[in-house]
Design a protein around this motif. Structure first.
Motif, mmCIF file in Angstrom:
data_model
loop_
_atom_site.group_PDB
_atom_site.id
_atom_site.type_symbol
_atom_site.label_atom_id
_atom_site.label_comp_id
_atom_site.label_asym_id
_atom_site.label_seq_id
_atom_site.Cartn_x
_atom_site.Cartn_y
_atom_site.Cartn_z
ATOM 1 N N ASP A 66 31.667 103.397 77.375
ATOM 2 C CA ASP A 66 33.036 102.863 78.028
ATOM 3 C C ASP A 66 32.066 101.491 78.305
ATOM 4 O OD1 ASP A 66 32.018 103.212 80.393
ATOM 5 O OD2 ASP A 66 32.869 105.102 81.065
ATOM 6 N N HIS A 67 33.323 101.142 79.215
ATOM 7 C CA HIS A 67 33.704 99.316 79.148
ATOM 8 C C HIS A 67 32.503 99.149 80.305
ATOM 9 C CE1 HIS A 67 36.054 100.732 82.573
ATOM 10 N NE2 HIS A 67 35.967 99.866 83.364
ATOM 11 N N SER A 68 31.853 100.212 81.172
ATOM 12 C CA SER A 68 31.389 100.069 82.663
ATOM 13 C C SER A 68 29.955 100.264 81.745
ATOM 14 C CB SER A 68 31.125 101.506 83.209
ATOM 15 O OG SER A 68 31.351 102.650 82.440
ATOM 16 N N THR A 69 29.566 100.753 80.746
ATOM 17 C CA THR A 69 28.635 100.602 80.396
ATOM 18 C C THR A 69 28.200 99.050 79.663
ATOM 19 O OG1 THR A 69 28.311 102.362 79.721
ATOM 20 C CG2 THR A 69 26.969 101.013 78.082
ATOM 21 N N ALA A 70 29.174 98.272 79.068
ATOM 22 C CA ALA A 70 28.886 96.718 78.440
ATOM 23 C C ALA A 70 28.977 96.143 79.728
ATOM 24 C CB ALA A 70 30.372 96.351 77.979
ATOM 25 N N LEU A 71 30.332 96.294 80.478
ATOM 26 C CA LEU A 71 29.555 95.783 81.814
ATOM 27 C C LEU A 71 28.268 95.253 82.827
ATOM 28 C CD1 LEU A 71 31.618 94.395 84.128
ATOM 29 C CD2 LEU A 71 32.033 96.084 85.339
ATOM 30 N N THR A 72 27.422 96.499 82.996
ATOM 31 C CA THR A 72 26.593 96.963 83.640
ATOM 32 C C THR A 72 25.548 95.911 82.939
ATOM 33 O OG1 THR A 72 26.579 98.902 84.544
ATOM 34 C CG2 THR A 72 24.872 98.499 84.410
ATOM 35 N N SER A 73 25.953 96.469 81.352
ATOM 36 C CA SER A 73 24.450 95.712 80.258
ATOM 37 C C SER A 73 24.366 94.175 80.410
ATOM 38 C CB SER A 73 24.374 95.915 79.002
ATOM 39 O OG SER A 73 24.558 97.447 79.139
ATOM 40 N N VAL A 74 25.320 93.644 80.050
ATOM 41 C CA VAL A 74 26.076 91.859 80.755
ATOM 42 C C VAL A 74 25.000 91.751 82.228
ATOM 43 C CG1 VAL A 74 27.621 90.038 80.925
ATOM 44 C CG2 VAL A 74 27.868 91.566 78.869
ATOM 45 N N ARG A 75 25.375 92.265 82.835
ATOM 46 C CA ARG A 75 26.062 91.823 84.001
ATOM 47 C C ARG A 75 24.060 91.756 84.292
ATOM 48 N NH1 ARG A 75 27.874 95.548 88.228
ATOM 49 N NH2 ARG A 75 30.076 93.998 87.498
ATOM 50 N N ARG A 76 23.423 93.083 84.346
ATOM 51 C CA ARG A 76 21.838 93.051 83.728
ATOM 52 C C ARG A 76 20.933 91.203 83.677
ATOM 53 N NH1 ARG A 76 21.045 99.560 83.128
ATOM 54 N NH2 ARG A 76 20.927 99.816 85.373
ATOM 55 N N ILE A 77 21.582 91.202 81.944
ATOM 56 C CA ILE A 77 21.311 90.015 81.250
ATOM 57 C C ILE A 77 21.418 88.618 82.077
ATOM 58 C CG2 ILE A 77 22.979 90.111 80.065
ATOM 59 C CD1 ILE A 77 19.570 90.189 78.626
ATOM 60 N N ARG A 78 21.786 88.684 82.220
ATOM 61 C CA ARG A 78 22.393 87.448 83.195
ATOM 62 C C ARG A 78 21.736 87.679 84.549
ATOM 63 N NH1 ARG A 78 29.561 88.342 83.335
ATOM 64 N NH2 ARG A 78 29.279 86.900 81.063
ATOM 65 N N GLU A 79 21.545 88.442 85.099
ATOM 66 C CA GLU A 79 20.523 88.380 85.721
ATOM 67 C C GLU A 79 19.439 87.831 85.839
ATOM 68 O OE1 GLU A 79 20.499 92.188 88.536
ATOM 69 O OE2 GLU A 79 22.375 92.279 88.835
ATOM 70 N N ARG A 80 18.576 88.495 84.788
ATOM 71 C CA ARG A 80 17.294 88.465 83.598
ATOM 72 C C ARG A 80 17.266 86.802 83.384
ATOM 73 N NH1 ARG A 80 15.292 92.060 79.148
ATOM 74 N NH2 ARG A 80 13.644 90.159 79.453
ATOM 75 N N MET A 81 18.687 86.627 83.183
ATOM 76 C CA MET A 81 17.797 85.139 82.393
ATOM 77 C C MET A 81 18.459 83.890 83.894
ATOM 78 S SD MET A 81 21.780 85.034 79.566
ATOM 79 C CE MET A 81 22.381 83.490 79.458
ATOM 80 N N HIS A 82 18.646 84.757 84.803
ATOM 81 C CA HIS A 82 18.362 83.716 86.094
ATOM 82 C C HIS A 82 17.334 83.635 86.589
ATOM 83 C CE1 HIS A 82 19.895 81.813 89.679
ATOM 84 N NE2 HIS A 82 19.298 82.413 90.568
ATOM 85 N N ASN A 83 16.382 84.315 86.037
ATOM 86 C CA ASN A 83 15.409 84.710 86.584
ATOM 87 C C ASN A 83 14.011 84.736 85.365
ATOM 88 O OD1 ASN A 83 15.788 85.500 89.248
ATOM 89 N ND2 ASN A 83 16.121 87.424 88.893
ATOM 90 N N GLU A 84 14.660 84.332 84.509
ATOM 91 C CA GLU A 84 13.843 83.899 83.090
ATOM 92 C C GLU A 84 14.030 83.004 82.257
ATOM 93 O OE1 GLU A 84 12.939 87.780 81.543
ATOM 94 O OE2 GLU A 84 13.471 88.663 82.126
#
Length: 159
Positions: A66-84
């Motif tokens: 569902d959409h919450s899976t996509a939301l969580t995944s995008v949030r995680r990759i954006r956090e990683r992009m911020h730190n990496e």
């Protein structure tokens, strides 16, 4: 999925799969390998940011629950992009590649009054159903081809 929907997903899957040396089907699988998970998250991020898909569309495109899976995944990759920084650069490069791939030229043409009147009459008649965009594209493309040269036109709804 509709053809239009697939056409929005295919280039994203293609460039990410190529960059990560995976197949699109591997990215869409349930694999939890780090490389596959990262690629899938990048696909979700790009579908959202470049293709402007809704959260539900992103989930459907990536075969998630569902959409919450996509939301969580995008949030995680954006956090990683911020730190990496390396990951951030990789995603920015992919985004630039997609923008080049999906870039469209919008041509504005001043059509003669008889052509505009014909278009108005056709749309008003309702014989096409909906807005009659395909018929309008054919008429305008024919007019331009006959009077200007070979040009591909696409009627786009700009909101």
């Amino acid at each position: 999925m509709t053809v239009e929907f697939e056409e929005r997903v295919r280039p994203v899957l293609g460039v990410v799969a190529s960059q990560y040396e995976l197949t699109p089907s591997t990215i869409l699988s349930d694999s939890r390998l780090k490389s596959v998970t990262e690629a899938r998250q990048v696909v979700m991020h790009l579908l959202r940011s470049v293709q402007k898909m809704s959260w539900t569309e992103v989930a459907v495109a990536t075969r998630r629950k569902d959409h919450s899976t996509a939301l969580t995944s995008v949030r995680r990759i954006r956090e990683r992009m911020h730190n990496e920084p390396a990951l951030k650069q990789r995603v920015l490069n992919l985004s630039a590649m997609l923008h080049q791939y999906t870039a469209r030229v919008v041509v504005h043409i001043a059509l003669p009054k008889p052509v505009l009147e014909r278009l108005d009459a056709l749309v008003a008649s309702g014989c096409f159903g909906g807005s009659g965009e395909e018929a309008i594209e054919r008429i305008v493309s024919t007019y331009v081809y006959e009077n200007v040269g070979e040009v591909e036109l696409k009627v786009e709804d700009h909101e």
